[in-house]
Design an enzyme around this catalytic site. Structure first.
Site, PDB file in Angstrom:
ATOM      1  CB  CYS C 157       9.838  -5.591   2.876  1.00  0.00           C
ATOM      2  SG  CYS C 157      11.083  -6.883   2.941  1.00  0.00           S
ATOM      3  CG  HIS C 290      10.984   0.612   3.979  1.00  0.00           C
ATOM      4  ND1 HIS C 290      10.128  -0.308   4.539  1.00  0.00           N
ATOM      5  CD2 HIS C 290      11.924  -0.110   3.311  1.00  0.00           C
ATOM      6  CE1 HIS C 290      10.533  -1.533   4.210  1.00  0.00           C
ATOM      7  NE2 HIS C 290      11.615  -1.445   3.473  1.00  0.00           N
ATOM      8  CG  HIS C 325      12.701  -4.969   7.540  1.00  0.00           C
ATOM      9  ND1 HIS C 325      11.334  -4.813   7.473  1.00  0.00           N
ATOM     10  CD2 HIS C 325      13.141  -4.924   6.262  1.00  0.00           C
ATOM     11  CE1 HIS C 325      10.964  -4.701   6.210  1.00  0.00           C
ATOM     12  NE2 HIS C 325      12.049  -4.770   5.453  1.00  0.00           N
TER      13      HIS C 325
END
Lengths: 83, 358, 395
Positions: C157, C290, C325
């Site tokens: 990620c 994040h 996400h």
């Protein structure tokens, strides 16, 4: 000694790839996530899969797993209660 | 003043490793009769504790092991960065997760397999093993995966004003589950029996496949035991056969060299009749130069060229060209000072690396 | 020696819009793109996702993709965002630029669709190679006419953020003159099931930094920035959108998937970004966190932010509740949002937030805040302990 507990130990060793452990190395009351066996959070998730696959018992909240998976003994009594 | 990149430590696991000994030997050659060349090494316990190994797939074990032993070889305790290249990552676990997902209709899936499927698993596990909080990158770019990681190592040394001890490696594993698919895709030759030493004599499509992990420790600091210097490297995503010789000369010219300065060329021929044509221009251009190849001994994989670099580094150090690796019969007329490597896979992801004797 | 990295173009496609303007509008209107899945065929319809409601067929038509080009969804989304970025930066000689792509699953959408049928349908075998992420980058490069340096960062990620770091290093070393860098990932059954097996998906809309957060929503998308040295951008009279002033990457080295309770990796990444840019923490106006809304990430990141900024915290928010996400694309999409934050002088809101976390001393912004914004920190963390922080500054 109960068959369920023995069976569980065998399944845990297999599912978690604990190649170097024998069934006799795990005591019913050993802390699975403590120093004795040393499992971690991913193992806890694997145990959830194991319970559902082998015993049809669903744990949806990983936090609940913490108590259930404390030891082979707690897992066995949970299975006995829920099956 | 351009800073230099010295190779101060190496370690390799390949189909040329034995069950006991990781690094390949120039004399002792492993041979294979089938198109799938696996790593037979078993002795991981030498560096990895069994308890740490239980969730490690083969590529993680190979990667962690060679990373650790390259550091030992370089006498470096803590790397300043960990750079890995892999074409497919932990392919075995990715395939198992995918197959279970399809077979079990998206139910009861093992998280461990998924966790392993991210391509930076080896990089992350090397960091865990070394307890290293350093810069940690993973590149996945077909046959330029390892070279991309190596490029990052070079960029780090060129652009950062600090001392470096960079751990850089290439890792790929064979997944039994998808060997059939690679045959279907004509990546693997279809002949039932293939003698690997005669790889270039099979005039068919595809190659033989391999696996392995190859790590290097690279620093701007030359040591008494430095193996070689990485002078430069260059990548091109897509070029035509006709451009290979021109691009090669341009790369040499950028480094103030010409073809006659090269003492040894290492090529990535893999016996695929459709794509070995890319190597022919250089086989011709450098016909007076000693030539070696290696994929007949370790198989094709996206990071096979990292083995090629280990080979180049070892030849530079030993000043000796092992017979089994020869592509032509030319003997070196003088000391081997400059080695050029060129590789590509299926006409894509071309790479050039230039090594020098130290 | 140290060259300043200018951003001269950007492009984005996400669940809240198919270009920069649409994304900006949704951010301003505080409109999330997360909802019921319509395109991804999965049994797990209970998980809301940030899905882009454009079919592959529609994208193929729009992008004028030729039949012989082998496109995965991640490549389609990637081309869409990349073309927007290249156009803004007025890049015509594409053979001279490098592509640094970030992707985690690459062409897994095709692999999972075709895996059991490859042997039956010969025309599908061209997708066998699609399983490796480099394949998706090759496809994007081919379509755009980029032939030189093409590489792919795959660090889960944080891939998109890390692609920007590699791009900046290429420019600083003088390897290339122009870099197209960013990331792309599409929704797939593989990732949805993977995150589900880790029990970190929420059945409700995600609530980053909320005491009662229940996990993340997945999304898909792509974003790219055109990076050039300031010197070159000025020489060519280009409009500079902002600078990539600093960056840092560090490893948590704690656990394969979980972040440490002290947020060591994220702390070190933010610190490295600040140091590289020679900037004090108090100069940061906004942190695009994040903030995935998993129990573990938000706690670890929150603690790390507190360790860096002590009592003087800048405005902070996660935009994951807009887009979901988007994995490897997240770092690149959020880089665009950070630059938009500088352009508009606005802090984007952290949607769905209600209750402050007991362990933290701060709450994220829940409404748009208009204020002077000169420097923005954008965080991206991934499995394998991979932590990155990018520092953007105004012109």
């Amino acid at each position: 000694m109960s068959n369920l507990r023995q069976e569980l130990k065998k399944q845990i060793i297999e599912q978690l790839n604990l190649e170097d452990l024998e069934i006799t190395d795990i005591n019913d009351n050993d802390e699975l996530f403590g120093d004795e066996i040393g499992l971690d959070s991913i193992d806890a998730l694997e145990l959830i899969v194991l319970l559902e696959k082998e015993y049809g018992i669903k744990i949806t909240d990983p936090k609940e797993g913490k108590e259930v998976f404390y030891s082979v003994e707690t897992m066995a009594s949970y299975i006995e209660k829920h099956s | 003043m351009k800073k230099a990149c010295y190779i101060n430590g190496i370690s390799s696991l390949s189909p040329q490793s034995t069950a006991e000994e990781e690094n390949f030997d120039f004399q002792q050659i492993q041979t294979f009769q089938k198109p799938v060349l696996q790593v037979a090494f078993k002795n991981y316990k030498k560096l990895i504790k069994p308890v740490a190994m239980r969730r490690m797939s083969k590529s993680v074990k190979m990667g962690v092991f060679t990373a650790a032993s390259a550091l030992i070889d370089a006498e470096v305790k803590t790397p300043t960065s960990i750079l890995t290249g892999t074409g497919m990552g932990c392919k075995q676990d990715s395939d198992i997760f995918l197959e279970n997902l399809l077979l079990q209709n998206e139910e009861l899936l093992s998280p461990s397999k998924f966790v392993q499927s991210t391509h930076n698993t080896v990089g992350g596990q090397v960091a865990l093993y070394l307890k290293s909080k350093a810069y940690n990158f993973t590149y996945v770019q077909g046959s330029a995966s390892f070279e991309s990681a190596l490029l990052d190592a070079q960029l780090s040394i060129l652009t950062e004003e600090k001392p470096h001890q960079i751990l850089v490696g290439g890792i790929d594993e064979i997944s039994e589950n998808t060997i059939g698919l690679l045959q279907l895709d004509q990546q693997i030759k279809n002949e039932p029996e293939i003698k690997n030493l005669q790889l270039l004599d099979y005039p068919s499509k595809g190659s033989i496949i391999g696996e392995g992990a190859h790590f290097f420790v690279i620093s701007e600091e030359k040591t008494a035991t430095s193996y070689a210097q990485l002078l430069d490297l260059h990548l091109e995503n897509a070029i035509e056969v006709e451009e290979v010789a021109i691009k090669t000369k341009q790369f040499l010219a950028q480094n103030q060299l010409q073809a006659s300065d090269i003492d040894l060329i290492i090529l990535g021929n893999n016996g695929d009749k459709d794509f070995d044509t890319y190597f022919q221009p250089l086989q011709h251009e450098f016909k007076q130069t000693p030539q070696v190849f290696y994929k007949h001994l370790v198989g094709e994989s996206y990071t096979a060229s990292a083995f090629g670099m280990q080979l180049g580094v070892k030849i530079l150090k030993a000043q000796f060209i092992p017979e089994a690796y020869r592509l032509n019969a030319i003997q070196p007329q003088k000391a081997i000072k400059k080695v050029l490597l060129y590789n590509q896979f299926r006409g894509k992801n071309h790479s050039w690396m230039l090594l020098a004797h130290v | 020696m140290s060259k300043r990295i200018a951003i001269t173009g950007m492009g984005v496609v996400s669940a809240i819009g198919t270009n920069v303007q649409e994304n900006l509008l949704a951010l301003k209107q505080q409109k999330s793109g997360i909802g019921q899945l319509r395109l991804l065929a999965t049994v797990h319809q209970n998980f809301p996702c940030g899905e882009i409601k454009l079919t592959n067929a529609k994208l193929v038509e729009e992008l004028k993709v030729q039949q012989e080009e082998t496109f995965t969804r991640a490549a389609l989304l990637g081309v869409k965002a990349a073309e927007e970025a290249l156009q803004q930066a007025q890049i015509s000689a594409k053979h001279k630029i490098a592509l640094v792509n970030g992707t985690s699953v690459g062409g897994m959408d095709y692999t999972e669709k075709l895996y059991q049928d490859f042997s039956k349908n010969p025309h599908t075998t061209k997708y066998i190679e699609a399983q490796h992420p480099g394949f998706t980058s090759d496809t994007i490069a081919h379509h755009l006419g980029i032939k030189g340096l093409v590489t792919t960062v795959s660090t889960a990620c944080s891939s998109g953020a890390n692609a920007l770091i590699t791009g900046a290093k290429l420019l600083k070393a003088g390897k290339v003159e122009t870099v197209l860098a960013g990331g792309t990932d599409c929704l797939s059954k593989f990732t949805l099931n993977g995150f589900n097996s880790l029990k970190i998906l929420s059945e409700q809309l995600c609530q980053p930094f909320d005491q009662h957060r229940k996990g993340l929503n997945l999304g898909e998308g792509a974003a790219y920035l055109v990076l050039e040295t300031e010197e070159k951008a000025n020489a060519e009279n280009k409009t500079i959108l902002g600078y990539l002033e600093g960056y840092g990457n560090a490893n948590d080295a704690f656990h394969q998937t979980a972040s440490s309770a002290t947020g060591e990796g994220s702390f070190l990444a933010m610190q490295a970004a600040l140091n590289a840019a020679h900037i004090h923490p108090e100069e940061i106006s906004y942190i695009n966190a994040h903030g995935t809304a998993t129990e573990n990430n938000d706690l670890s990141e929150g603690i790390a932010v507190q360790r860096i900024f002590k009592k003087q915290l800048p405005k902070i928010s996660s935009t994951k509740a807009f887009t979901g996400h988007t994995l490897a694309a997240a770092g690149a999409i959020e880089a665009v949002f950070s630059l938009l934050s500088i352009q508009e002088q606005k802090v984007w809101p952290n949607l769905n937030f209600q209750t402050q976390m007991a362990e933290l001393s701060f709450s994220p912004e829940t409404k748009i805040v208009s204020q002077k914004i000169e420097k923005v920190l954008s965080n991206s963390f991934g499995f394998g302990g991979n932590c990155s922080s990018l520092l953007f500054s105004a012109v």
